[in-house]
Write a protein that holds these residues in place. Structure first.
Motif, short mmCIF file in Angstrom:
data_model
loop_
_atom_site.label_atom_id
_atom_site.label_comp_id
_atom_site.label_asym_id
_atom_site.label_seq_id
_atom_site.Cartn_x
_atom_site.Cartn_y
_atom_site.Cartn_z
N GLN A 127 1.84 37.48 -33.76
CA GLN A 127 2.80 37.22 -34.84
C GLN A 127 4.06 38.07 -34.71
O GLN A 127 5.08 37.74 -35.32
N LEU A 128 3.98 39.14 -33.94
CA LEU A 128 5.20 39.93 -33.70
C LEU A 128 6.28 39.08 -33.05
O LEU A 128 7.47 39.20 -33.37
N GLU A 129 5.88 38.22 -32.12
CA GLU A 129 6.87 37.37 -31.46
C GLU A 129 7.51 36.41 -32.44
O GLU A 129 8.72 36.16 -32.39
N GLU A 130 6.73 35.87 -33.35
CA GLU A 130 7.29 34.98 -34.38
C GLU A 130 8.32 35.73 -35.22
O GLU A 130 9.38 35.19 -35.55
N LEU A 131 8.02 36.98 -35.57
CA LEU A 131 8.96 37.76 -36.37
C LEU A 131 10.23 38.08 -35.58
O LEU A 131 11.34 38.03 -36.12
N VAL A 132 10.08 38.39 -34.30
CA VAL A 132 11.24 38.72 -33.47
C VAL A 132 12.16 37.53 -33.32
O VAL A 132 13.39 37.67 -33.33
N PRO B 272 16.83 37.00 -28.84
CA PRO B 272 15.89 36.25 -29.71
C PRO B 272 16.26 34.77 -29.78
O PRO B 272 16.67 34.24 -30.81
N LEU B 273 16.13 34.10 -28.63
CA LEU B 273 16.51 32.70 -28.49
C LEU B 273 15.39 31.94 -27.79
O LEU B 273 14.63 32.52 -27.01
N THR B 274 15.34 30.63 -28.04
CA THR B 274 14.49 29.74 -27.27
C THR B 274 15.31 28.52 -26.87
O THR B 274 16.28 28.16 -27.56
N LEU B 275 14.96 27.89 -25.77
CA LEU B 275 15.64 26.68 -25.36
C LEU B 275 15.20 25.51 -26.23
O LEU B 275 14.00 25.37 -26.55
N LEU B 276 16.15 24.68 -26.62
CA LEU B 276 15.82 23.44 -27.31
C LEU B 276 15.26 22.48 -26.27
O LEU B 276 15.91 22.22 -25.25
N ARG B 277 14.09 21.94 -26.55
CA ARG B 277 13.41 21.08 -25.56
C ARG B 277 13.02 19.75 -26.18
O ARG B 277 12.79 19.64 -27.38
N GLU B 278 12.97 18.76 -25.30
CA GLU B 278 12.46 17.46 -25.70
C GLU B 278 10.95 17.55 -25.94
O GLU B 278 10.32 18.57 -25.63
#
Length: 888
Positions: free
Chosen positions: A19-24, A179-185
């Motif tokens: 859950q730390l990753e979710e918070l980050v 703190p980013l993620t790629l938008l994916r299909e």
């Protein structure tokens, strides 16, 4: 060997810590103190070493420590509680959910965002304001989708040479370390958006940095190339933020560099960035809504002109997908668009050569749905005094938006003057540019100690935002104690930054021993931090160096000044101003009292607005659009010392700080600076420092603290971004959504009807005229009487319902110009033959003295936002010796 590519390897967290990753990955942590406390508990020493960046923290924490935490039941309970709190924050109804008629979704476009220093995608006030806008939208539940660009080198990091000259570095940024993620299909493929590029071309247009290459507007035509971008997703609380990144394998090297740095490069490079932001940004939103099911935006908010091409893309969509004409699509687009201008300085507006824009939107790359000549017309300065050779991004933004606003009342007035040519038939006061004064996000900028004090002493304020007057009942000793803590924190951090800066400038340890005693936690501290264009007058305080020296070194009432700011890399004049300040502050006699701290960013800005007793701002009035840093200082118990410009002109009341008199109208800039600097010195010597050092038997500056309480009690509810965003929602977003719905209903019947009506009115307007005006009110009318006004107007073939015949009336000046006139529709319309109309109305004579009136004809339609929207007005023939401008 030097690495050819930098990237980040992320830690694999033990299952109990996932859950730390979710918070980050949700940037709510940047303003949520309990989440920051949790991160600090992971490894307190490392937390300080990584400058409170949780992504770096998790990347560098030792595996042994993670294993310990995975077995620590107390930490795991805190983690669970914090994760549950975030989930509730993201899902529970908030203020916006209680509204009716508000838009289902709003798209917000900005070239920069100041969310946190850990995500360096901002340069100054525009980005910080945009970041506060998103955070406040999240807190209030406003369904905004934000769009920007991801700059691989951000703005720049600033350091100083040995002789005080600004040096720039562009450290590479790895998105995987943010703190980013790629938008994916749905199948996991990264989303790509593309804009068309004409074949060939000459590159960035910035001289030595020329790379050759990328071109392009809306849709690619035969033989055209494409500029591709991937889309990074940041979570700003409840707000998704889409950041477009052109550094992808599909692009050639020049196209990859389109998103290399914020406000970098020359004309071609900047134009490509703005095309990607506007056109590509709309396409990214469409992809995001398709993938996530998020409601499509009903309202598009353009934060300054950089994103103006979003309107061109929306027109293209409507023409190609809904079979509208360009004019019909324009009306549909305008109805749901809000444009905010942030600059009162013409030099701050992006203007491109028309030939450059024509090359990108014409030729082989021209889209049949958006002809190049129509695009060029949107940005044309085709009004008196305009430059016919340029394409003005702000002008395009205003033509594509039915609602336009400045960012303070004074800035609204200045904007109406600047852009009045777009509505040339109307007086400046009627130009349809309003204002919503900026605000600041308290959770980001207010010190935790201040928030904790408010929670203890005024719980209703923290719970509901009510109870500001109760600030006056807070013990003064507590306020003074916290002010001392914040001032000391600033002093200690300033010493650390000074030592680092002097080391970079080549100083030895022996030469830096004085830094241990630089600044004093008990001395009156004035802050000055901002970008360094000439109009902000960084060096006004140095107009009389000897007098400044005496103020700093006063044995009874000493003053210390903390300064920070960046000049644009291409602004040699701004760099010289910084060098002048640095050289003065390097002087051995004053360097413990005045310091310049390089690399101004959000972290330093937060320390300064929290720790300074006085916030100083001395721009050339009226060239500061708003100036929100003083708002942040006020919320932390600081007092303002400022020229009455921007927000301070609006809310200064004589008790919440000091106003520096402005010598407006002087033809000599040097004389103006001399007078305003003299007033600044006098205020510091005879008012600011006297009030600060006037202590009672308990050592408290009672009058000072009365001013602090008054400042917080009266300014607090005004300067918050929550007030600002509520104003946007109620005054702009919701009316825009209503207009949008009216346009799109019944297969865009409203847009088709309004476009056809406007074309008919514009064609007929040369034949509209006020032919005759007469009055019947007696030779000596008295207060309270009614003046009967009769007018005969030629309709030029229009129907009576197409126009409004108005009488403007009120006080007149010595030149018979109306002053703040009132308006009245002349009713009693009846045909007068030959396509003419006779109208009659009664004007109330509500005051004595010089009085006047005028008659005009304006277009009238229920779908117009204002009667000035089309810029058309018909006036009576001017009497001898007068012009029609005198009649308005």
């Amino acid at each position: 060997m030097k690495a050819i590519r930098r990237f980040t390897v992320r830690t694999v967290l033990p299952e109990p810590l996932r859950q730390l990753e979710e918070l980050v990955l949700n940037l709510r942590w940047s303003w949520h103190h309990e989440t920051l406390d949790l991160f600090r508990a992971v490894d307190p020493a490392l937390w300080e070493a990584v400058h409170h960046d949780p992504v770096r923290l998790l990347g560098e924490v030792a595996p042994e420590r993670l294993a310990q935490l995975a077995e620590d039941r107390r930490f795991l309970r805190r983690l669970q509680d914090t994760a549950e709190d975030l989930h509730e924050y993201l899902t529970a109804p908030r203020w916006y959910q209680s509204l009716s008629g508000a838009p289902s979704s709003i798209a917000y476009f900005s070239p920069e965002y100041g969310i946190t220093a850990a995500l360096p995608q901002y340069s100054g006030g525009l980005g910080i304001l945009a970041g506060d806008h998103l955070k406040t939208a999240s807190d209030l539940g406003v369904p905004i989708i934000a769009v920007g660009l991801l700059y691989r080198h951000g703005y720049f990091s600033q350091s100083l040479s040995p002789d005080g000259w600004q040096l720039e570095r562009y450290p590479p940024i790895d998105p995987n370390g943010l703190p980013l993620t790629l938008l994916r299909e749905a199948d996991g493929t990264p989303v790509r958006v593309a804009i068309g590029l004409p074949p060939g071309g000459a590159g960035r247009g910035d001289g030595a940095d020329d790379h050759g290459g990328a071109r392009g507007p809306a849709e690619h035509g035969a033989g055209a190339r494409e500029l591709h971008a991937q889309v990074w997703l940041a979570r700003v609380g409840r707000v998704p933020q889409l950041l477009l990144d052109s550094d992808v394998e599909d692009n050639d090297p020049a196209a990859r560099d389109v998103t290399d740095r914020l406000y970098g490069g020359g004309g071609d490079h900047r134009l490509l960035q703005e095309m990607l932001l506007g056109i590509g940004g709309v396409r990214a939103i469409r992809a995001y809504c398709r993938i996530t099911g998020h409601p499509a935006p009903e309202v598009f908010h353009t934060n300054e002109g950089h994103a103006g091409f979003l309107g061109v893309e929306r027109i293209r969509e409507l023409v190609s997908e809904q079979a509208l004409t360009f004019d019909e699509a324009l009306e549909a687009t305008r109805a749901g668009t809000v444009f905010t201008t942030h600059t009162p300085v013409p030099a701050g507006i992006d203007r491109f050569p028309r030939e450059l824009v024509a090359r990108y939107f014409g030729g082989a790359n021209e889209d049949p749905h958006v002809p190049a000549e129509r695009v060029l017309a949107l940005g044309a300065e085709d009004y008196p005094g305009g430059d016919r050779t340029v394409f003005n991004m702000a002008v395009m933004g205003m033509r594509l938006a039915q609602r336009v606003n400045g960012v303070s009342e004074l800035h609204g007035e200045v904007s109406r003057e600047m852009f009045g040519g777009l509505w040339g038939g109307f007086d400046t006061a009627e130009v349809p540019i309003g204002s919503i004064t900026n605000g600041v996000h308290a959770g980001t900028w207010v010190a935790r100690e201040v928030l904790d004090l408010a929670a203890r002493e005024i719980p209703a304020l923290m719970a509901s935002g009510r109870g500001w007057e109760e600030v006056r009942d807070v013990p003064e000793s507590e306020i003074w104690r916290i002010r001392g803590l914040l001032r000391e924190r600033l002093v200690l951090d300033a010493r650390r930054r000074l030592r680092e800066s002097w080391r970079q400038r080549g100083a030895s340890e022996a030469e830096m021993s004085w830094i241990d005693d630089a600044l004093d936690p008990n001395v009156l501290t004035i802050g000055f931090a901002r970008r360094v264009p000439s109009y902000k007058r960084l060096t006004l305080m140095m107009s009389d160096p000897d007098r400044l020296r005496r103020i700093l070194l006063d044995p009874d009432r000493p003053v210390q000044i903390v300064i920070a700011g960046k000049a644009h890399p291409a602004d040699e004049g701004g760099k010289r101003l910084i060098q002048e300040i640095v050289r003065f502050s390097d002087g051995e006699d004053v360097r413990h009292r005045i310091v310049f701290l390089p690399d101004y960013d959000m972290a330093l800005g937060r320390l300064m607005v929290q720790g300074c007793d006085v916030w100083m701002n001395n721009p050339l009035r009226p060239l500061e659009a708003c100036g929100t840093s003083g708002m942040k200082a006020a919320l932390n118990g600081g007092l303002n010392l400022s020229i009455r410009d921007g927000w301070w002109d609006e809310w200064y009341d004589g008790q919440n700080g000091w106003a520096i008199p402005s010598a407006d109208g002087l033809s000599s800039p040097d004389r103006r600076d001399e007078l305003e600097a003299g007033a600044l010195y006098e205020l510091i010597e005879d008012h600011v420092s006297v009030t600060f050092y006037d202590r009672d038997s308990a050592g408290l500056p009672r009058r000072w603290l009365e001013m602090v309480k008054h400042t917080i009690a009266t300014l607090g509810p005004k300067v918050l971004a929550s007030r600002m965003l509520r104003d946007y929602v109620l005054d702009l977003y919701t009316p825009a959504a209503a207009s949008e719905r009216e346009m799109v209903a019944d297969k865009y019947a409203g847009a088709r009807a309004l476009a056809g009506w406007k074309q008919r009115v514009a064609k007929a307007w040369p034949g509209v005229a006020v032919e005759h005006v007469e009055t019947d009110g007696g030779e000596s009318p008295q207060v309270g009487a009614l003046l009967t006004v009769k007018a005969v107007v030629a309709l030029g073939g229009l129907d009576p319902d197409d126009v409004a015949v108005e009488v403007a009336y009120g006080r007149v000046d010595d030149a018979d110009a109306l002053i703040d006139p009132s308006y009245l529709d002349l009713g009693g319309a009846e045909p007068a033959g030959d396509g003419r109309l006779r109208c009659t109305g009664e004007v109330p004579l509500g005051r004595s003295g010089a009085f006047g009136y005028g008659v005009r004809v304006v277009p009238s339609h229920p779908m117009l936002s204002t009667r000035a929207e089309m810029g058309l007005v018909a006036l009576p023939p001017a009497p001898p010796g007068m012009t029609n401008g005198d009649l308005r």
